[in-house]
Write an enzyme that holds these catalytic residues in place. Structure first.
Site, PDB file in Angstrom:
ATOM      1  N   CYS A 195       0.819  -1.219   0.000  1.00 39.66           N
ATOM      2  CA  CYS A 195       0.000   0.000   0.000  1.00 39.66           C
ATOM      3  C   CYS A 195       0.847   1.261   0.000  1.00 39.66           C
ATOM      4  O   CYS A 195       0.329   2.361  -0.179  1.00 39.66           O
ATOM      5  CB  CYS A 195      -0.941  -0.002   1.194  1.00 39.66           C
ATOM      6  SG  CYS A 195      -1.997  -1.441   1.249  1.00 39.66           S
ATOM      7  N   HIS A 248      -2.710   6.918   3.433  1.00 36.88           N
ATOM      8  CA  HIS A 248      -3.256   5.729   2.764  1.00 36.88           C
ATOM      9  C   HIS A 248      -4.593   5.388   3.425  1.00 36.88           C
ATOM     10  O   HIS A 248      -4.716   5.408   4.652  1.00 36.88           O
ATOM     11  CB  HIS A 248      -2.258   4.575   2.895  1.00 36.88           C
ATOM     12  CG  HIS A 248      -2.852   3.244   2.595  1.00 36.88           C
ATOM     13  ND1 HIS A 248      -3.596   3.026   1.454  1.00 36.88           N
ATOM     14  CD2 HIS A 248      -2.853   2.073   3.291  1.00 36.88           C
ATOM     15  CE1 HIS A 248      -4.008   1.764   1.462  1.00 36.88           C
ATOM     16  NE2 HIS A 248      -3.590   1.174   2.557  1.00 36.88           N
ATOM     17  N   ASN A 285     -10.170   0.006   1.033  1.00 36.21           N
ATOM     18  CA  ASN A 285      -8.712   0.079   0.888  1.00 36.21           C
ATOM     19  C   ASN A 285      -8.332  -0.350  -0.527  1.00 36.21           C
ATOM     20  O   ASN A 285      -8.441  -1.524  -0.876  1.00 36.21           O
ATOM     21  CB  ASN A 285      -8.075  -0.844   1.939  1.00 36.21           C
ATOM     22  CG  ASN A 285      -6.556  -0.857   1.878  1.00 36.21           C
ATOM     23  OD1 ASN A 285      -5.961  -0.377   0.922  1.00 36.21           O
ATOM     24  ND2 ASN A 285      -5.934  -1.430   2.893  1.00 36.21           N
TER      25      ASN A 285
HETATM   26  O1  UT7 Z   1      -3.215  -1.301   3.905  1.00 36.79           O
HETATM   27  C1  UT7 Z   1      -2.783  -1.946   5.050  1.00 36.79           C
HETATM   28  C2  UT7 Z   1      -3.673  -3.122   5.154  1.00 36.79           C
HETATM   29  N1  UT7 Z   1      -4.282  -3.472   6.334  1.00 36.79           N
HETATM   30  C3  UT7 Z   1      -4.696  -2.684   7.362  1.00 36.79           C
HETATM   31  O2  UT7 Z   1      -4.472  -1.531   7.474  1.00 36.79           O
HETATM   32  C4  UT7 Z   1      -5.488  -3.369   8.417  1.00 36.79           C
HETATM   33  C5  UT7 Z   1      -4.929  -3.189   9.818  1.00 36.79           C
HETATM   34  N2  UT7 Z   1      -5.785  -3.868  10.787  1.00 36.79           N
HETATM   35  C6  UT7 Z   1      -7.036  -3.475  11.060  1.00 36.79           C
HETATM   36  O3  UT7 Z   1      -7.521  -2.513  10.493  1.00 36.79           O
HETATM   37  C7  UT7 Z   1      -7.827  -4.216  12.104  1.00 36.79           C
HETATM   38  O4  UT7 Z   1      -6.985  -5.117  12.776  1.00 36.79           O
HETATM   39  C8  UT7 Z   1      -9.045  -4.997  11.513  1.00 36.79           C
HETATM   40  C9  UT7 Z   1     -10.077  -4.022  10.989  1.00 36.79           C
HETATM   41  C10 UT7 Z   1      -8.604  -5.895  10.379  1.00 36.79           C
HETATM   42  C11 UT7 Z   1      -9.683  -5.845  12.585  1.00 36.79           C
HETATM   43  O5  UT7 Z   1     -10.150  -5.013  13.647  1.00 36.79           O
HETATM   44  P1  UT7 Z   1      -9.952  -5.439  15.173  1.00 36.79           P
HETATM   45  O6  UT7 Z   1     -10.635  -4.444  16.012  1.00 36.79           O
HETATM   46  O7  UT7 Z   1      -8.468  -5.669  15.370  1.00 36.79           O
HETATM   47  O8  UT7 Z   1     -10.746  -6.799  15.247  1.00 36.79           O
HETATM   48  P2  UT7 Z   1     -10.228  -8.212  15.736  1.00 36.79           P
HETATM   49  O9  UT7 Z   1      -9.425  -8.849  14.632  1.00 36.79           O
HETATM   50  O10 UT7 Z   1      -9.629  -8.075  17.076  1.00 36.79           O
HETATM   51  O11 UT7 Z   1     -11.573  -8.988  15.875  1.00 36.79           O
HETATM   52  C12 UT7 Z   1     -12.529  -8.631  16.882  1.00 36.79           C
HETATM   53  C13 UT7 Z   1     -13.736  -9.503  16.680  1.00 36.79           C
HETATM   54  C14 UT7 Z   1     -13.400 -10.988  16.547  1.00 36.79           C
HETATM   55  O12 UT7 Z   1     -14.452 -11.717  17.158  1.00 36.79           O
HETATM   56  P3  UT7 Z   1     -14.238 -12.357  18.617  1.00 36.79           P
HETATM   57  O13 UT7 Z   1     -13.051 -13.269  18.473  1.00 36.79           O
HETATM   58  O14 UT7 Z   1     -13.963 -11.189  19.521  1.00 36.79           O
HETATM   59  O15 UT7 Z   1     -15.534 -13.037  18.869  1.00 36.79           O
HETATM   60  C15 UT7 Z   1     -13.454 -11.215  15.061  1.00 36.79           C
HETATM   61  O16 UT7 Z   1     -13.790 -12.548  14.709  1.00 36.79           O
HETATM   62  O17 UT7 Z   1     -14.404  -9.124  15.474  1.00 36.79           O
HETATM   63  C16 UT7 Z   1     -14.600 -10.285  14.671  1.00 36.79           C
HETATM   64  N3  UT7 Z   1     -14.566  -9.885  13.281  1.00 36.79           N
HETATM   65  C17 UT7 Z   1     -15.662  -9.537  12.610  1.00 36.79           C
HETATM   66  N4  UT7 Z   1     -16.956  -9.485  12.960  1.00 36.79           N
HETATM   67  C18 UT7 Z   1     -17.827  -9.076  12.042  1.00 36.79           C
HETATM   68  C19 UT7 Z   1     -13.484  -9.771  12.474  1.00 36.79           C
HETATM   69  N5  UT7 Z   1     -13.880  -9.347  11.253  1.00 36.79           N
HETATM   70  C20 UT7 Z   1     -15.229  -9.202  11.317  1.00 36.79           C
HETATM   71  C21 UT7 Z   1     -16.195  -8.796  10.398  1.00 36.79           C
HETATM   72  N6  UT7 Z   1     -17.482  -8.738  10.796  1.00 36.79           N
HETATM   73  N7  UT7 Z   1     -15.897  -8.423   9.122  1.00 36.79           N
END
Ligand code: UT7
Length: 325
Positions: free
Chosen positions: A113, A252, A282
């Site tokens: 990115c 970004h 993104n």
């Molecule tokens: O260009 C660079 C590319 N990438 C990025 O910039 C991404 C960087 N990372 C992030 O933006 C964040 O880590 C995410 C948006 C990907 C994830 O957010 P988070 O607040 O870190 O969520 P998490 O991975 O800690 O997940 C929290 C909960 C989990 O459920 P449990 O285990 O607490 O029950 C996940 O399974 O949210 C759940 N979850 C979702 N629920 C509904 C993860 N994705 C989803 C979803 N819909 N799409």
């Protein structure tokens, strides 16, 4: 003498997919996606169109606005993580053919990115070192083709699109690209990968699954917040500017929460950061030129404004550019 962004063109695929449309196909909700990322929709490349088609369309629009013919280009750079072919030929060569710029050098840049920021720095340095006049720098992606639609933590994040700029070297100073800082932390290379499954095609395994995006979201999130704050501090340290000199910071467009957390650390109001991931999600290397194009359409960029572009992504890479618009 300076190198400036003379014009911008974009390709935004017509097909728009809202979060609500994803619900049902993916175990998610509009509320979760918006509250965790700020994303409301993404655009999906038309069936049969390749990254080079998006890039060529954006390039033609940028050239037309600049009043420059394809034969006047000194070279073409394409930043992409989703090239038409795996490895070779470069997408830049295909774009060169599609826009009729035959003969000039053309190559791709792989920096996830941060690709557009890396490409801007390489391109402006090349224009200066080789006494060039004009070049194209393009960020283009078809990320929805490599999204893992069974992984709700990643597939909701990405969209398709392209943004192209004509860079020109001009004799007067004062405007244009002032400074670039690039960096990488290769120790985090496994945190965000486009898997190499397709390359594991063997006699025993003749039908490998396609490559797909795999990410350690938390690591990338922490890296991104840190990258933005460290880049801003390094840019200020290496230049004569204060934060208050900058009219806009254009990051970004990965996740609004990343930008908000960095803004808080820097003690800056969120409104100073331009964000449009709500509409496009993104789009990796395309996100910054798409944002710049939208800002210029809204007349938010005035001649003489000081702006800062900030990228971060796979590699893990990071980079910032200071521009006097
Ligand atoms: O260009 C660079 C590319 N990438 C990025 O910039 C991404 C960087 N990372 C992030 O933006 C964040 O880590 C995410 C948006 C990907 C994830 O957010 P988070 O607040 O870190 O969520 P998490 O991975 O800690 O997940 C929290 C909960 C989990 O459920 P449990 O285990 O607490 O029950 C996940 O399974 O949210 C759940 N979850 C979702 N629920 C509904 C993860 N994705 C989803 C979803 N819909 N799409």
């Amino acid at each position: 003498m300076s190198v400036l962004i003379r014009s911008i063109g974009v390709h935004i695929p017509e097909r728009r997919m809202t979060n609500d449309e994803l619900v049902g196909r993916v175990d998610t909700t509009d509320e979760w996606i918006r509250s965790h990322t700020g994303i409301g929709a993404r655009h999906i490349a038309a069936d049969g169109s390749q990254t080079s088609d998006l890039a060529a369309d954006a390039a033609r629009k940028a050239l037309e606005k600049a009043g420059i013919g394809p034969k006047e280009l000194d070279f073409i750079l394409v930043a992409t993580a989703t090239s038409d072919y795996l490895g070779f030929p470069s997408t830049a060569c295909i774009v060169q053919d599609k826009i009729g710029a035959h003969g000039c050098p053309a190559f791709d840049i792989t920096a996830g990115c941060t690709g557009f920021i890396y490409a801007l720095d390489v391109a402006s340095s090349m224009l200066e070192a080789k006494n060039g006049r004009h070049c194209l720098v393009i960020g283009a992606e078809t990320l929805t083709r490599v999204s893992d639609w069974s992984d709700r933590a990643t597939c909701v994040l990405f969209g398709d699109g392209a943004g192209a700029v004509v860079l020109s070297r001009i004799d007067e100073g004062g405007r244009g690209i002032i400074k670039s800082i690039l960096g990488a932390d290769g120790g985090g290379h496994q945190d965000l990968v486009l898997t190499q499954a397709a390359r594991t095609k063997t006699f025993e395994n003749p039908n490998p699954i396609h490559p797909f995006i795999a990410m350690n979201g938390k690591n990338v999130y922490n890296f991104a917040v840190k990258s933005i704050t460290v880049l801003v501090e390094r840019i200020l340290h290496a230049s004569a500017y204060n934060l208050s000199d900058f009219r806009w910071i254009v990051p970004h467009q990965a996740n609004a929460r990343i930008v908000q957390a960095a803004a808080k650390r820097l003690g800056l109001p969120e409104e100073r950061f331009y964000m449009n991931m709500e509409e496009y999600a993104n789009t990796s290397a395309a996100s910054i030129p798409i944002a710049l194009h939208e800002m210029s359409q809204k007349d938010l960029l005035k001649s003489g404004d000081l702006i800062m572009l900030l990228g971060f992504g796979a590699g893990l890479t990071f980079g910032g550019t200071v521009i006097r618009w």
